[in-house]
Design a protein around this motif. Structure first.
Motif, PDB file in Angstrom:
ATOM      1  N   HIS B 151      11.843   6.172   2.496  1.00  0.00           N
ATOM      2  CA  HIS B 151      11.876   5.006   3.406  1.00  0.00           C
ATOM      3  C   HIS B 151      10.646   4.983   4.302  1.00  0.00           C
ATOM      4  N   LEU B 152       9.903   3.879   4.233  1.00  0.00           N
ATOM      5  CA  LEU B 152       8.732   3.678   5.096  1.00  0.00           C
ATOM      6  C   LEU B 152       8.771   2.231   5.589  1.00  0.00           C
ATOM      7  N   PRO B 153       8.325   1.977   6.828  1.00  0.00           N
ATOM      8  CA  PRO B 153       8.246   0.573   7.259  1.00  0.00           C
ATOM      9  C   PRO B 153       7.204  -0.174   6.434  1.00  0.00           C
ATOM     10  N   ARG B 154       7.303  -1.503   6.429  1.00  0.00           N
ATOM     11  CA  ARG B 154       6.278  -2.303   5.743  1.00  0.00           C
ATOM     12  C   ARG B 154       4.906  -1.979   6.296  1.00  0.00           C
ATOM     13  N   ARG B 155       3.881  -2.254   5.524  1.00  0.00           N
ATOM     14  CA  ARG B 155       2.525  -2.063   6.018  1.00  0.00           C
ATOM     15  C   ARG B 155       2.276  -2.991   7.209  1.00  0.00           C
ATOM     16  N   ALA B 156       1.537  -2.471   8.215  1.00  0.00           N
ATOM     17  CA  ALA B 156       1.285  -3.266   9.423  1.00  0.00           C
ATOM     18  C   ALA B 156       0.517  -4.536   9.063  1.00  0.00           C
TER      19      ALA B 156
END
Lengths: 316, 218
Positions: B151-156
């Motif tokens: 799990h990773l946040p979307r790219r900035a």
């Protein structure tokens, strides 16, 4: 058939768009100015959902390869047929071989060219509209280029009279700076001051505006929610991303999205917004859903009136 | 537990959104899809389109022939009946999608998650995913649920163009970009499988409820 002799920077085949495929992720798409495309079709005696050319960003020329009754509308343009001026929202008769030229689009953004019989491109997912991001619909799923030819449908047996003109009071007030909106959509996500800001400020159309959405420049709206679980949007939905600056979704906008939506532009006024150029301003005014639906019915009845007058002109 | 009462709100003058709850869950999504199927099957006059999402179903209608009050009352009643019926979900299909794990973000994903590239690949291709939704662009399927360690946040900064066939991850989900589009997910691979073909009877390869496995190919 019609042949593009000098393609403008942007030209696609469009009609009313795809209304039954959103569950596959297919946007409505279709004409940016849904009123103007129906009006020019009505003027030349076509069915309202016939395909027409959507033309923007500059001049160009097309050649009629058969006799054709045509009309232009939407944006205002300096246009000629074999060197003679062509009036907007008026039927003009072109002989096979004559060339139609737009010298310049002088105000507004999207010009529509309808020909009797309509443009005969394949129906894909229920529509002849070009969906550029998906490379499908219209003419080979792409913009028209110089040298392309597009087939026209069979000419109707009775045509409106040459010079038939649709009265200006049947058209939207494109010069109005007021764009009506309705609330109800995730409105609880926004406080009183956000609403005041949205409806009491002028917003300028940004250069970041295309068939997907119009980014608006003006006072930012406070929004603490950030992203929400994705939910359906629609052309006209005004979403507020993290920077607080509204984006009005337009014809090719994604079917679902996660930014909170504060309001939706009244379908009857969406053409007015669509025809606004970067740098021009609008102001939003709140109306009820009932008022918005009444305005839309009025537009539909105006189109119906144009159709009837066009059809009566042929017997005159 | 009794489900929360449904709420309807307008989405402009030509659509109604019916909200089933405030929190995403597998159970809520199942109810949303079940209601969407019932609404499709009910063939309610003047309804153009039914669009399920995580918490809500949105129904597009022709406002020249139906007022918001009329249509939302009919839709709410149909949704209520759907909630209480025991109608079975349609048979879900299983798909195997061959993937070359050659994405431009693969190394960065490994670094951010503290895993080796081989581990990222192994964990992404180890499990079966469920199609939550179609949307965003034609044929894009939101697939759940990704191994927690990925799990990773979307790219900035979203990329202006991601190539069709890119296999990507973001938060708890993975998916395949069906066409060239801007996007903010992390690209870990690519596939030749055609996810969307507008000329097919069923234009989207995947449907909600289907199962997807990614198979590593060299």
């Amino acid at each position: 058939m019609i042949t593009i002799t000098r393609a403008p920077p942007y030209m696609t085949v469009q009609n009313g768009g795809r209304k039954h495929s959103r569950a596959f992720g297919v946007p409505r798409g279709g004409a940016m100015d849904t009123f103007a495309i129906r009006a020019v079709n009505a003027i030349v005696g076509n069915s309202l959902d016939a395909a027409a050319l959507e033309w923007a960003l500059g001049g160009g020329s097309v050649r009629f390869d058969r006799d054709c009754l045509f009309a232009i509308g939407g944006a205002t343009a300096r246009a000629t047929l074999s060197g003679k001026g062509v009036a907007p929202c008026t039927t003009t008769f072109a002989r096979a071989g004559e060339e139609f030229t737009v010298e310049q689009i002088s105000s507004g953004r999207f010009l529509y060219l309808a020909c009797d019989g309509g443009f005969d491109v394949p129906v894909i997912l229920g529509s002849r509209s070009t969906y550029l991001p998906g490379h499908f619909g219209g003419h080979e799923g792409r913009m028209l280029r110089s040298g392309d030819s597009v087939a026209l449908g069979a000419r109707p047996t009775t045509l409106p009279a040459e010079g038939f003109h649709s009265a200006a009071d049947l058209m939207p007030r494109y010069d109005s700076a007021i764009v009506h909106i309705t609330s109800g959509t995730q409105e609880d996500s926004f406080d009183e001051s956000a609403w005041r800001t949205l409806t009491e400020s002028d917003y300028r159309i940004s250069t970041a505006s295309d068939r997907t959405g119009y980014k608006l420049e003006g006072p930012a709206l406070g929004n603490s929610l950030g992203m929400l679980p994705s939910e359906a949007g629609c052309p006209g939905a005004i979403q507020i991303p993290g920077d607080g600056l509204p984006i009005a979704l337009m014809a090719d906008a994604p079917t679902i999205g996660g930014y909170p939506k504060i309001a939706v532009v009244s379908e009857a006024d969406l053409p007015i917004l669509a025809q606004r150029r970067p740098g021009e301003s609008i102001r939003f005014q709140l109306i009820t859903i009932e008022q918005s639906q009444r305005a839309l019915k009025r537009r539909a009845s105006d189109i119906h009136t144009i159709s009837q007058l066009a059809s009566r002109s042929s017997r005159g | 537990m009794t489900p929360a009462p449904l709420r309807a709100h307008p989405l402009g003058d030509s659509a109604v959104t019916i909200v089933f709850g405030a929190e995403r869950s597998v159970e809520l999504l199942r109810r949303v899809h079940s209601a969407a199927r019932s609404l499709e099957a009910a063939k309610i006059p003047h309804v153009d389109d039914v669009v399920p999402a995580y918490l809500a179903v949105t129904v597009f209608y022709d406002p020249r022939n139906a007022s918001y009050e009329e249509i939302s009352a009919k839709l709410m009643a149909a949704c209520d009946r759907a909630t209480h019926s025991s109608a079975r979900s349609p048979k879900s299909r299983e798909h195997r999608i061959p993937v070359r794990y050659d994405g431009i973000d693969l190394e960065a994903v490994a670094t951010s998650t503290g895993l080796s590239v081989q581990d990222v690949i192994a964990r992404h291709s180890a499990r079966a995913y469920t199609v939550d939704l179609l949307g965003f662009v034609p044929g894009f399927a939101y697939l759940s649920e990704l191994d927690r360690s990925l799990h990773l946040p979307r790219r900035a900064q979203p990329r202006p163009r991601i190539a069709a066939g890119s296999v990507a991850i973001a938060a708890a989900q993975t998916g395949v970009y069906p066409l060239d589009t801007p996007g903010g997910w992390h690209i870990i691979g690519s596939t030749q499988t055609v996810m969307f073909d507008p000329t097919r009877d069923a234009p989207a390869l995947l449907a909600p409820g289907d199962t997807v496995r990614f198979e590593r190919v060299p």
